[in-house]
Design an enzyme around this catalytic site. Structure first.
Site, mmCIF file in Angstrom:
data_model
loop_
_atom_site.group_PDB
_atom_site.id
_atom_site.type_symbol
_atom_site.label_atom_id
_atom_site.label_comp_id
_atom_site.label_asym_id
_atom_site.label_seq_id
_atom_site.Cartn_x
_atom_site.Cartn_y
_atom_site.Cartn_z
ATOM 1 N N TYR A 41 -0.919 4.134 -9.773
ATOM 2 C CA TYR A 41 -0.092 5.144 -9.113
ATOM 3 C C TYR A 41 0.922 5.797 -10.064
ATOM 4 O O TYR A 41 1.444 6.860 -9.767
ATOM 5 C CB TYR A 41 0.692 4.538 -7.934
ATOM 6 C CG TYR A 41 -0.150 3.917 -6.851
ATOM 7 C CD1 TYR A 41 -1.533 4.084 -6.796
ATOM 8 C CD2 TYR A 41 0.446 3.140 -5.861
ATOM 9 C CE1 TYR A 41 -2.292 3.495 -5.794
ATOM 10 C CE2 TYR A 41 -0.312 2.554 -4.848
ATOM 11 C CZ TYR A 41 -1.670 2.730 -4.828
ATOM 12 O OH TYR A 41 -2.419 2.145 -3.836
ATOM 13 N N HIS A 99 -7.579 -4.115 -7.983
ATOM 14 C CA HIS A 99 -7.571 -2.848 -7.238
ATOM 15 C C HIS A 99 -8.955 -2.483 -6.697
ATOM 16 O O HIS A 99 -9.096 -2.071 -5.544
ATOM 17 C CB HIS A 99 -7.038 -1.728 -8.139
ATOM 18 C CG HIS A 99 -6.439 -0.588 -7.403
ATOM 19 N ND1 HIS A 99 -5.480 0.221 -7.927
ATOM 20 C CD2 HIS A 99 -6.665 -0.106 -6.152
ATOM 21 C CE1 HIS A 99 -5.137 1.149 -7.044
ATOM 22 N NE2 HIS A 99 -5.855 0.976 -5.957
#
Length: 265
Positions: A41, A99
């Site tokens: 992010y 992830h």
């Protein structure tokens, strides 16, 4: 030790720079105690700044981040986790996720490196994200420590019934990302009808439904109004008939399914 997760958390995907920092600060002020980010992010530093500036003690915050597919070799796991700790200005993570099960992910090598981080006190729990039951079975076969949570897309338009049942049997928590289906829960007749009965909106109904199923939604928000609306959804109680009405929605749409790294859903 079992840690009681809050019923709802703050997602930070696509939140950048000062907007991210301000959002996390405001969320903590409102009452959020679960904050979710990821190296991908690009906002861990801003999240860390907010946690440092806020008045909530670190031990009252459940902080989670994720390592991306290129950083899942044992050496990279150790190195990249230290980088996250530095950016987040913390000595430990409550939860570290894989992830996506792709790229450099190797069940035995990657998960062993995660288990070492637990032994070293750098992380408290091991998380996975976007894992199917088959992939979880493979992971559990090589692990000595438990999997704490699987973070997947989950909302009234992607109900994840088989996966949710599987996770319940394995005592793995389901954390719901995109719990508002990227805003697409607006206009869904069943959700609008329930919302009208409660004098609220379909976003709160969606979050309340997820919580009723034992999931932990982590909606992203930046404005104070949206942050409060999402947070207050945990106090909305749906009755059995309303939950059944959401369950009956026929749509099953996945809004996040990137090529190359997605598993075989």
């Amino acid at each position: 030790m079992t840690i009681k997760l809050p019923k709802i958390g703050l997602g930070t995907w696509q939140l950048k720079n000062k907007k991210c920092q301000d959002s996390v600060l405001k969320a903590l002020e409102i009452g959020y105690r679960l904050v979710d980010t990821a190296q991908m992010y690009g906002n861990e530093e801003q999240v860390g700044n907010a946690l440092s500036e806020g008045t909530v003690p670190r031990n009252e915050i459940f902080l989670a981040t994720k390592l991306f597919v290129n950083d899942l070799s044992p050496k990279k796991v150790a190195k990249k986790t230290l980088e996250s700790l530095s950016r987040l200005k913390t000595e430990y993570l409550d939860l570290l996720y894989i992830h996506w099960p792709a790229g450099k992910y190797n069940p035995k090598k990657t998960l062993s490196a995660f288990e070492t981080l637990v032994d070293e006190g750098k992380i408290k729990h091991i998380g996975i994200s976007n894992f199917t039951p088959k992939l979880i079975d493979e992971a559990l076969q090589v692990m000595k420590k438990p999997i704490f949570a699987n973070q997947v897309e989950n909302h009234p338009l992607l109900k994840q019934v088989p996966l949710r049942q599987y996770l319940k049997e394995k005592e793995i928590k389901l954390v719901s990302y995109s719990p508002l289906a990227r805003g697409n829960v607006r206009g869904v007749p069943e959700l609008e009808e329930i919302a009208k009965n409660h004098n609220t909106n379909p976003f709160q109904v969606s979050i309340a439904w997820e919580i009723s199923k034992g999931a932990i939604p982590i909606p992203k928000a930046s404005s104070e109004g949206h942050l409060r609306n999402n947070f207050d959804a945990q106090f909305l109680t749906l009755d059995a008939e309303e939950i059944q009405k959401v369950d009956s929605i026929q749509t099953e749409t996945r809004f996040l399914n990137p090529p190359f790294i997605r598993p075989k859903w």
